[in-house]
Design a protein around this motif. Structure first.
Motif, short mmCIF file in Angstrom:
data_model
loop_
_atom_site.label_atom_id
_atom_site.label_comp_id
_atom_site.label_asym_id
_atom_site.label_seq_id
_atom_site.Cartn_x
_atom_site.Cartn_y
_atom_site.Cartn_z
N ALA A 11 0.79 -1.21 0.16
CA ALA A 11 -0.04 -0.13 -0.05
C ALA A 11 0.91 1.20 0.02
CB ALA A 11 -0.94 0.07 1.27
N THR A 12 2.13 1.14 0.55
CA THR A 12 2.87 2.59 0.57
C THR A 12 3.99 2.41 -0.34
OG1 THR A 12 4.37 1.34 2.17
CG2 THR A 12 2.41 2.66 3.17
N VAL A 13 4.46 1.36 -0.98
CA VAL A 13 5.50 1.29 -1.75
C VAL A 13 5.78 2.67 -2.89
CG1 VAL A 13 4.78 -0.31 -3.47
CG2 VAL A 13 7.25 -0.09 -2.99
N ARG A 14 4.39 2.83 -3.61
CA ARG A 14 4.66 4.14 -4.37
C ARG A 14 4.95 5.33 -3.89
NH1 ARG A 14 3.13 4.23 -9.71
NH2 ARG A 14 2.57 2.16 -10.70
N ALA A 15 4.37 5.48 -2.69
CA ALA A 15 4.63 6.80 -2.00
C ALA A 15 6.24 6.74 -1.49
CB ALA A 15 3.80 7.00 -0.99
N ILE A 16 6.62 5.74 -1.06
CA ILE A 16 7.87 5.74 -0.54
C ILE A 16 8.91 6.00 -1.73
CG2 ILE A 16 9.77 4.50 0.59
CD1 ILE A 16 7.01 5.26 2.24
N CYS A 17 8.47 5.15 -2.93
CA CYS A 17 9.53 5.46 -4.27
C CYS A 17 9.48 6.66 -4.76
CB CYS A 17 9.01 4.41 -5.12
SG CYS A 17 9.62 2.69 -4.81
N SER A 18 8.38 7.64 -4.44
CA SER A 18 8.44 9.07 -4.83
C SER A 18 9.16 9.93 -4.03
CB SER A 18 6.89 9.52 -4.96
OG SER A 18 6.35 9.60 -3.55
N LEU A 19 9.80 9.68 -2.90
CA LEU A 19 10.64 10.24 -2.29
C LEU A 19 11.61 10.68 -2.86
CD1 LEU A 19 10.32 8.56 1.17
CD2 LEU A 19 9.11 10.76 0.63
N GLU A 20 12.46 11.86 -2.84
CA GLU A 20 13.43 12.43 -3.59
C GLU A 20 14.37 13.25 -3.24
OE1 GLU A 20 12.07 13.35 -7.54
OE2 GLU A 20 11.33 15.27 -6.87
N GLU A 55 3.18 10.78 7.66
CA GLU A 55 4.02 11.29 6.32
C GLU A 55 5.28 10.71 6.33
OE1 GLU A 55 4.33 14.94 3.60
OE2 GLU A 55 3.99 15.45 5.81
N PRO A 56 5.27 9.86 5.20
CA PRO A 56 6.75 9.42 4.95
C PRO A 56 7.88 10.37 4.43
CG PRO A 56 5.17 8.79 3.05
CD PRO A 56 4.47 9.57 4.20
N VAL A 57 8.86 10.50 5.03
CA VAL A 57 9.76 11.49 4.61
C VAL A 57 11.35 11.08 4.32
CG1 VAL A 57 8.66 13.20 6.32
CG2 VAL A 57 10.65 11.88 7.22
N GLY A 58 11.39 9.80 4.41
CA GLY A 58 12.71 9.14 4.05
C GLY A 58 12.89 7.87 3.97
N PHE A 59 14.02 7.36 3.80
CA PHE A 59 14.11 5.76 3.35
C PHE A 59 15.35 5.37 3.71
CE2 PHE A 59 15.92 2.58 0.58
CZ PHE A 59 14.96 1.58 0.76
N ILE A 60 15.56 4.20 4.42
CA ILE A 60 17.00 3.57 4.99
C ILE A 60 17.06 2.29 4.45
CG2 ILE A 60 16.01 3.29 7.28
CD1 ILE A 60 18.60 3.93 8.28
N LEU A 61 18.04 1.84 4.36
CA LEU A 61 18.63 0.49 3.93
C LEU A 61 19.73 -0.14 4.58
CD1 LEU A 61 18.43 -2.37 2.18
CD2 LEU A 61 19.36 -0.84 0.03
N TRP A 62 19.79 -1.25 5.13
CA TRP A 62 21.19 -1.65 5.71
C TRP A 62 21.38 -3.07 5.33
CZ3 TRP A 62 17.69 -0.01 9.53
CH2 TRP A 62 17.10 -1.24 10.38
N ARG A 63 22.49 -3.81 5.45
CA ARG A 63 22.80 -5.08 5.22
C ARG A 63 23.73 -5.43 6.12
NH1 ARG A 63 27.19 -4.84 1.46
NH2 ARG A 63 27.05 -3.41 -0.19
N SER A 64 24.06 -6.77 6.20
CA SER A 64 25.20 -7.30 7.00
C SER A 64 26.53 -6.56 6.50
CB SER A 64 25.34 -8.74 7.07
OG SER A 64 24.35 -9.11 7.83
N GLY A 65 27.46 -6.34 7.24
CA GLY A 65 28.66 -5.81 6.83
C GLY A 65 29.70 -7.06 6.58
N GLU A 66 30.91 -6.77 6.20
CA GLU A 66 31.72 -7.86 5.96
C GLU A 66 32.50 -8.39 7.35
OE1 GLU A 66 34.79 -6.25 3.17
OE2 GLU A 66 33.23 -5.90 1.63
#
Ligand SMILES: CC(C)(COP(=O)(O)OP(=O)(O)OC[C@H]1O[C@@H](n2cnc3c(N)ncnc32)[C@H](O)[C@@H]1OP(=O)(O)O)[C@@H](O)C(=O)NCCC(=O)NCCS
Length: 145
Positions: A11-20, A55-66
């Protein structure tokens, strides 16, 4: 100033993808849609939308480090209309809490240097320079959680 990290849903993915970000910041971070697509090919990825109230204002992505117990902050952005309000700092504090709960003790990231670089932002949050670069020439930063 308080923010929440919430899962991105159908339901929210389009709004999140429109953040720039602002035009002059585009060289420093991939578009959100690209980050979400890439996350699906990296099994340790975790991504969240940053919300201020509803209100969606940002985006964060992390993964495991080395290194063991190290997380790698892969992407992070606050929408251009919402920058300078303390949301990024607050979102990082939420992320530290999640990362600690997941057993990580260090967070690393890497930045491109330049006029509109987020380097100063990370330094103001207590990240330190590792005096190393990635194979792509990005400057590596780290912070103990
Ligand atoms: C970097 C970014 C997330 C900061 O977002 P923001 O919401 O404006 O940041 P905040 O308002 O929470 O600012 C937190 C602190 O960092 C400082 N700061 C923010 N951007 C800065 C920059 N580019 N250089 C130096 N300091 C910066 C602020 O002055 C503030 O300091 P204070 O708390 O002492 O007053 C935002 O500018 C952005 O999305 N940039 C483009 C994408 C990017 O480069 N992402 C990181 C690489 S993956």
């Amino acid at each position: 100033m308080g923010v929440e990290l919430r899962e991105v849903t159908a339901a929210t993915v389009r709004a999140i993808c429109s953040l720039e970000v602002a035009d002059e910041q585009r060289a420093y971070v991939a578009p959100v849609a690209v980050s979400i697509a890439q996350a699906h090919f990296e099994p340790t990825s975790v991504f969240r939308a940053v919300y201020a109230g509803d209100e969606p204002v940002g985006f964060i992505l992390w993964r495991s480090g080395e290194r063991p117990k190290s997380a790698y902050l892969w992407r992070f952005m606050v929408d251009k209309r919402h920058q300078g309000k303390g949301y990024a700092r607050a979102a990082m504090e939420q992320a530290y809490a999640e990362l600690r709960a997941l057993g990580f003790d260090t967070v690393m990231t890497s930045v491109v240097r330049g006029q509109h670089s987020p380097l100063g932002f990370y330094l103001s949050l207590g990240f330190t320079e590792a005096n190393e670069t990635t194979p792509h020439g990005e400057w590596i930063l780290r912070k103990t959680l």
